[in-house]
Design an enzyme around this catalytic site. Structure first.
Site, PDB file in Angstrom:
ATOM      1  N   MET A   1       0.830  -1.202   0.000  1.00 46.30           N
ATOM      2  CA  MET A   1       0.000   0.000   0.000  1.00 46.30           C
ATOM      3  C   MET A   1       0.869   1.260   0.000  1.00 46.30           C
ATOM      4  O   MET A   1       2.071   1.206   0.249  1.00 46.30           O
ATOM      5  CB  MET A   1      -0.930  -0.024   1.220  1.00 46.30           C
ATOM      6  CG  MET A   1      -1.838  -1.241   1.252  1.00 46.30           C
ATOM      7  SD  MET A   1      -2.780  -1.428   2.787  1.00 46.30           S
ATOM      8  CE  MET A   1      -3.943  -0.070   2.646  1.00 46.30           C
ATOM      9  N   HIS A   2       0.233   2.394  -0.283  1.00 47.57           N
ATOM     10  CA  HIS A   2       0.822   3.745  -0.168  1.00 47.57           C
ATOM     11  C   HIS A   2       1.813   4.107  -1.282  1.00 47.57           C
ATOM     12  O   HIS A   2       1.984   5.272  -1.599  1.00 47.57           O
ATOM     13  CB  HIS A   2       1.559   3.960   1.161  1.00 47.57           C
ATOM     14  CG  HIS A   2       0.860   3.487   2.377  1.00 47.57           C
ATOM     15  ND1 HIS A   2      -0.428   3.852   2.703  1.00 47.57           N
ATOM     16  CD2 HIS A   2       1.274   2.682   3.383  1.00 47.57           C
ATOM     17  CE1 HIS A   2      -0.771   3.293   3.850  1.00 47.57           C
ATOM     18  NE2 HIS A   2       0.238   2.577   4.280  1.00 47.57           N
TER      19      HIS A   2
ATOM     20  N   ASP B   1      -2.743  -4.911   0.514  1.00 47.00           N
ATOM     21  CA  ASP B   1      -2.275  -6.175   1.085  1.00 47.00           C
ATOM     22  C   ASP B   1      -2.883  -6.474   2.452  1.00 47.00           C
ATOM     23  O   ASP B   1      -3.166  -7.646   2.762  1.00 47.00           O
ATOM     24  CB  ASP B   1      -0.747  -6.232   1.141  1.00 47.00           C
ATOM     25  CG  ASP B   1      -0.105  -5.077   1.885  1.00 47.00           C
ATOM     26  OD1 ASP B   1      -0.823  -4.204   2.433  1.00 47.00           O
ATOM     27  OD2 ASP B   1       1.139  -5.038   1.926  1.00 47.00           O
TER      28      ASP B   1
END
Length: 501
Positions: free
Chosen positions: A82-83, A236
């Site tokens: 992520m991110h 995830d």
């Protein structure tokens, strides 16, 4: 011919794909390692094209097996880190390497956001890991690239675009950017406009939405059908929760990978937590989750192996740790090797051993590292409990679930029953389940859980050991405040030394 679905996980160290049949059995696994670039201190980047090449490699491994063994791939879904920021130009090609979730260069941008909007934005703390801070860093430090930017994406959404030709971002990942309004389920352009964000926003879809099929060119290249249906998938942690059956109010997950995560489901989608607890959308509709993060969980164990026990495997290090006593004979380890997210939100704090003496053995050092990782995760559990969440049973996955010793350690420190999975495939299983549900194999994700998920052993806390660990944990909680100033000075000295040299 038996039908299967494929879940593809765009991880940090590797891409993994699994093929799963209707009974939830994994029939084939494909994997491809990835390279990470650390060009400067605090920098962590990857080439997005490497993710695509790795995903293709995994799909080819699976398809070759399926063709030999008479399986047919019917659906694909995705999950991933992520991110991490992927910035694309008008031709939808990456303009630069992706800035990863564990990149800490954007501290200045975090301060700018906090000064303008406060410590929490759109139900989440302002931290270096989140995507808005990375976008602002590019805007301020790479204006030529910023001028060419057309859309931003996150890793698994970029790979999905390259396989389908369709540009979307789904809600669970979008909620980790500091740009999604949890009340409206739309981009908060108001927030972006404050910081001069251009209209870089991709269209939003739900995790279980069908977003297309494999493109003709990809299908031909990999020898697959262009009728394989593709579903959006999730971040995830959201897919890890699906793959562990953690999808209902107060159901809680502990996942120990490179980072460590404590995740607890939450029905209220726009709730703001504190102590740097995150609040993100779940892959299951009308569900969110509160999450605390230890940045260097399994990474601390990797560091221990790499620097102190290079001749031992991970299971051997854990076995060594089991020979010490609870509390590691008075030795504590703070796992702040990459800074820390929860509860401190400090990119500059660094790790430490406290109480080290000549009497300590290799077993004490190994156990102190495992206990320190677990204490850091206990920080998140403690703060979640303070919000009124009932955490009495936790599903444990990842590296921390590969050892009976570490599972019992979690039970004793967390003061909670710990359940393992009989076959833990992590986020890739959650992605596969989303594809199975999307294809109509099941009426709901919960029904899919009943078919796909089988739980293993249960570990119950020992009250006496928990009380002992609690005493050491109370000392552990002092480490951050007592070392923060020293760490800051040491980092400044180290930077100065490098400049002088």
């Amino acid at each position: 011919m038996e039908n299967v679905v494929v879940g593809i996980d765009i991880g940090t160290s590797s891409v993994k794909a699994i093929a799963v049949n209707r009974q939830g059995e994994v029939v084939k696994v494909g994997k491809k390692e990835l390279k990470i670039f650390h060009d400067q201190p605090g920098y962590s980047e990857q080439d997005p094209n490497d993710w695509v090449a790795a995903a293709k490699s995994c799909l080819k491994q699976i398809n070759d097996y399926c063709q030999r063994e008479k399986y047919v791939i019917k659906g694909i879904s995705f999950t991933g880190q992520m991110h991490s920021l992927v910035l694309l130009g008008k031709n939808f090609e990456p303009l630069r390497k992706a800035i990863l979730w564990n990149d800490t260069r954007s501290s200045k941008q975090c301060e700018q956001i906090r000064e303008e909007l406060g410590k929490y934005v759109l139900s989440n703390p302002v931290l270096e890991g989140f995507t808005l801070t990375k976008l602002l860093w590019v805007k301020e430090n790479e204006p030529a690239i910023w001028d060419k930017a057309h859309v931003f994406m996150l890793p698994k959404d970029f790979v999905r675009y390259r396989l389908t030709g369709k540009v979307h971002m789904e809600y669970s990942d979008a909620s980790s950017t500091l740009l999604l309004n949890p009340k409206t389920n739309d981009w908060s352009r108001k927030t972006g406009d404050i910081f001069g964000m251009k209209d870089l926003y991709p269209a939003l879809v739900a995790s279980t939405d069908r977003v297309g099929t494999l493109s003709d060119s990809i299908a031909e290249e990999l020898g697959l059908s262009n009728k394989i249906e593709v579903f959006a998938g999730g971040g995830d942690n959201a897919c890890g929760a699906v793959g562990a059956g953690v999808m209902n109010e107060d159901a809680t997950l502990c996942s120990i990978g490179t980072s460590g995560v404590v995740l607890s489901c939450e029905a209220q989608e726009d709730k703001t937590m504190y102590h740097n607890i995150h609040m993100f959308k779940h892959a299951k509709k009308q569900m969110s989750y509160a999450m605390g993060v230890t940045l260097a969980a399994g990474d601390s164990l990797s560091w221990l192996q790499r620097t102190i026990f290079p001749d031992l495997s991970f299971p051997e290090i854990v076995d060594l740790a089991s020979r010490s006593e609870p509390g590691s004979n008075g030795l504590l380890f703070a796992p702040y090797l990459s800074g820390e997210r929860t509860p401190h939100g400090d990119a500059s704090i660094r790790g430490s051993f406290i109480g080290l003496s000549g009497m300590h053995t290799q077993a004490d050092i190994a156990r102190a590292v495992l206990e320190g990782i677990t204490y850091s995760l206990y920080d998140s559990i403690s703060y979640l409990r303070q919000t009124g969440k009932s955490i009495t049973e936790i599903i444990s996955i990842g590296g921390g679930a590969q050892s009976q010793f570490w599972l019992q350690l979690q039970a004793d420190i967390f003061n909670s029953t710990i359940k393992s999975l009989r076959n833990a495939e992590g986020p890739s299983m959650g992605a596969a389940m989303i594809a199975a549900y999307g294809l109509g194999w099941f009426n709901s994700l919960d029904e899919c859980v009943q078919q796909f998920i089988e739980y293993g052993e249960t570990y119950r806390p020992d009250e006496e050991r928990h009380e002992r660990y609690q005493q050491f944990y109370d000392v552990y909680r002092d480490i951050y405040q007592r070392t923060k100033g020293m760490t800051t000075r040491l980092l400044e000295l180290a930077r100065h030394s490098k400049i002088q040299s």
